[in-house]
Design a protein around this motif. Sequence first.
Motif, PDB file in Angstrom:
ATOM      1  N   LEU A   1       0.817  -1.220   0.000  1.00 28.05           N
ATOM      2  CA  LEU A   1       0.000   0.000   0.000  1.00 28.05           C
ATOM      3  C   LEU A   1       0.849   1.269   0.000  1.00 28.05           C
ATOM      4  O   LEU A   1       0.308   2.367  -0.064  1.00 28.05           O
TER       5      LEU A   1
ATOM      6  N   TRP B   1      -8.478   0.436   1.418  1.00 31.44           N
ATOM      7  CA  TRP B   1      -8.501  -1.008   1.164  1.00 31.44           C
ATOM      8  C   TRP B   1      -8.871  -1.798   2.407  1.00 31.44           C
ATOM      9  O   TRP B   1      -9.564  -2.806   2.331  1.00 31.44           O
TER      10      TRP B   1
ATOM     11  N   ARG C   1     -12.676  -1.738   2.705  1.00 32.56           N
ATOM     12  CA  ARG C   1     -13.354  -2.385   1.585  1.00 32.56           C
ATOM     13  C   ARG C   1     -13.091  -3.892   1.546  1.00 32.56           C
ATOM     14  O   ARG C   1     -13.948  -4.661   1.107  1.00 32.56           O
ATOM     15  N   SER C   2     -11.935  -4.306   1.996  1.00 33.38           N
ATOM     16  CA  SER C   2     -11.617  -5.734   1.996  1.00 33.38           C
ATOM     17  C   SER C   2     -12.163  -6.435   3.237  1.00 33.38           C
ATOM     18  O   SER C   2     -12.183  -7.661   3.299  1.00 33.38           O
TER      19      SER C   2
ATOM     20  N   VAL D   1      -5.212  -3.910  -5.720  1.00 32.20           N
ATOM     21  CA  VAL D   1      -6.097  -3.259  -4.757  1.00 32.20           C
ATOM     22  C   VAL D   1      -5.940  -1.743  -4.880  1.00 32.20           C
ATOM     23  O   VAL D   1      -5.005  -1.243  -5.513  1.00 32.20           O
ATOM     24  N   GLU D   2      -6.860  -1.034  -4.268  1.00 28.62           N
ATOM     25  CA  GLU D   2      -6.805   0.430  -4.306  1.00 28.62           C
ATOM     26  C   GLU D   2      -5.648   0.919  -3.446  1.00 28.62           C
ATOM     27  O   GLU D   2      -5.494   0.525  -2.290  1.00 28.62           O
TER      28      GLU D   2
END
Length: 555
Positions: free
Chosen positions: A16, A61, A64-65, A438-439
């Motif tokens: 990330l 993330w 959302r995950s 992923v974002e």
Amino acid sequence: MAASTSTTAPVRIVALGGLGEIGLNLMAIECAGRAIVIDCGVMFPDEPGLGLGTYVPEMTWFERSRVAVEAVVLTHAHEDHIGALAHLLRRFNVPVYGTDITLAFTRRRLADEQFDDPVDLRTIAPRKAFEAGPFTVEPIRVTHSTPNSTALAIRTPAGIIIHSGDFKIDDAPVDGQMFDRERFAELGVEGVALLLSDSTNVERPGRSGSESSLKPVLRELASRARGRFFLSAFSSHLHRIRQVVEVSREFGRRVVPLGRAMAESVRLGLETGQLPFGHAMFVEPGEAEFLDGNRLSYLTSGSQGEPLSALAKIAGDAHPRVRIEHGDVVVLSSRFIPGNERTINTLVNRLYKQGADVVYDAVAPVHVSGHASQDELTEMITLTRPRHFVPIHGEYRHLSRHVALAIAAGIPEQNCFLLEDGDSLVLNGGDARRGSTVEAGRVMLEGADGDPAVVGERRVLARDGTVTAVVVLSAKTGRIVAGPDLLSRGLVSGDGTSAHMRRAKEELTRRLNALGGPLHANDSRVKEEIVRAIRRYFSDELGRRPLVIPYVTEV
């Protein structure tokens, strides 16, 4: 490994931050919906002249995950590894693990932050494993530019993962705490599934110099200072600070920390034993005014030319207590970070004008890197013998070169993965494969509000200036009754009397009259034409595209 986690569960590494840039370090290691986070740092913008703040990693993330974050483990105390911690802890107030020095700087970093519940900081030590979520984590001592820095050996259902943190292999560390080759080699024999390794200095051949090699250089520089001796370095660099104090003691100098961050670092160093000196070695800036300059050494931040730093104020003759005098020696003990060269050169010139003898890395060996060069990076690979390899902590070119180095060191090319922010890697049953993207990204804090449009406007203002256009319309007839009047800043003479301003006004008047029909202040065509006409004129005539601010009103 926690007993509740299946021994066949895949393990996912999610990048990330810190892969594709230097800074912003944030990595998650996840298994069966539970994760630990390694480091959580900030990054400073490439354009400090725009007055922007700092970047933190994009963290959406996690929500959302729906991954359950169990802990944060910090490798060392630099801002690019701990500076964004508060923003993560507001989402997940989970235990934070780090060595004593790392947590001391972390407490200082979090002191002004507000949390609903107290932050749970837990001290760790090299070779003493602890449970963190579904993983068993063992810190391993490495040498770096902050004391008590660690790599991490993480036991997972997919095997051992080693995260190097920031490191070099210093065979003569200032504090005598050696890089733990033995433990890395033992893990290599046991079997390492994945090595994640620092890439910062992969372009440099050979080995990085020992921190202790600076002491003779500092001693020689201090000996030639007829007046005061100044050293500017990052405030977290306690090993550098320690050597300055040792040299100062040899010459009968007392040490003056300048600036809040430097004073706090000295206090933390004294409290933790990293600065093994009596308090009498240090004096406050106010007390130092009554002592002879040749009996004083100053520690200050500002080696990158930061405009609000103590050193910048001294160079500009604006510090309330300290003025440079002939015979003073000023040492900038850090590398020039790319992008800061002009600011630092201005600082050096100002210090020279004040009468100082200024010494920096280009003219004397007054800095050594805290990151491993090629031979040390190869040695890390050789010690750990990883099955798979991922370079971390570097720009894309660093990561790419580190992959090539790993292949040359014997790791099969298909087992090396070049990941960037947002990429993931899945380990399962001895194999590794790329996972889903992923974002990821960065969010700006302090200064601009993070909106890219704001940043873009600041770039335009800095590069091309601004033009304000005022037009007054008749509410009855829709005709122009006053203006257009133009006011410029940072482009041409701003009072409207220059030839360019007169011609730009004539061109704008012609274009507005050509619109036809009654004009109204709420007619978008009017403002659009103002912006278009002024930008086109200055682009054609001067090659500049100023920020245009149209102001249209009716009377």
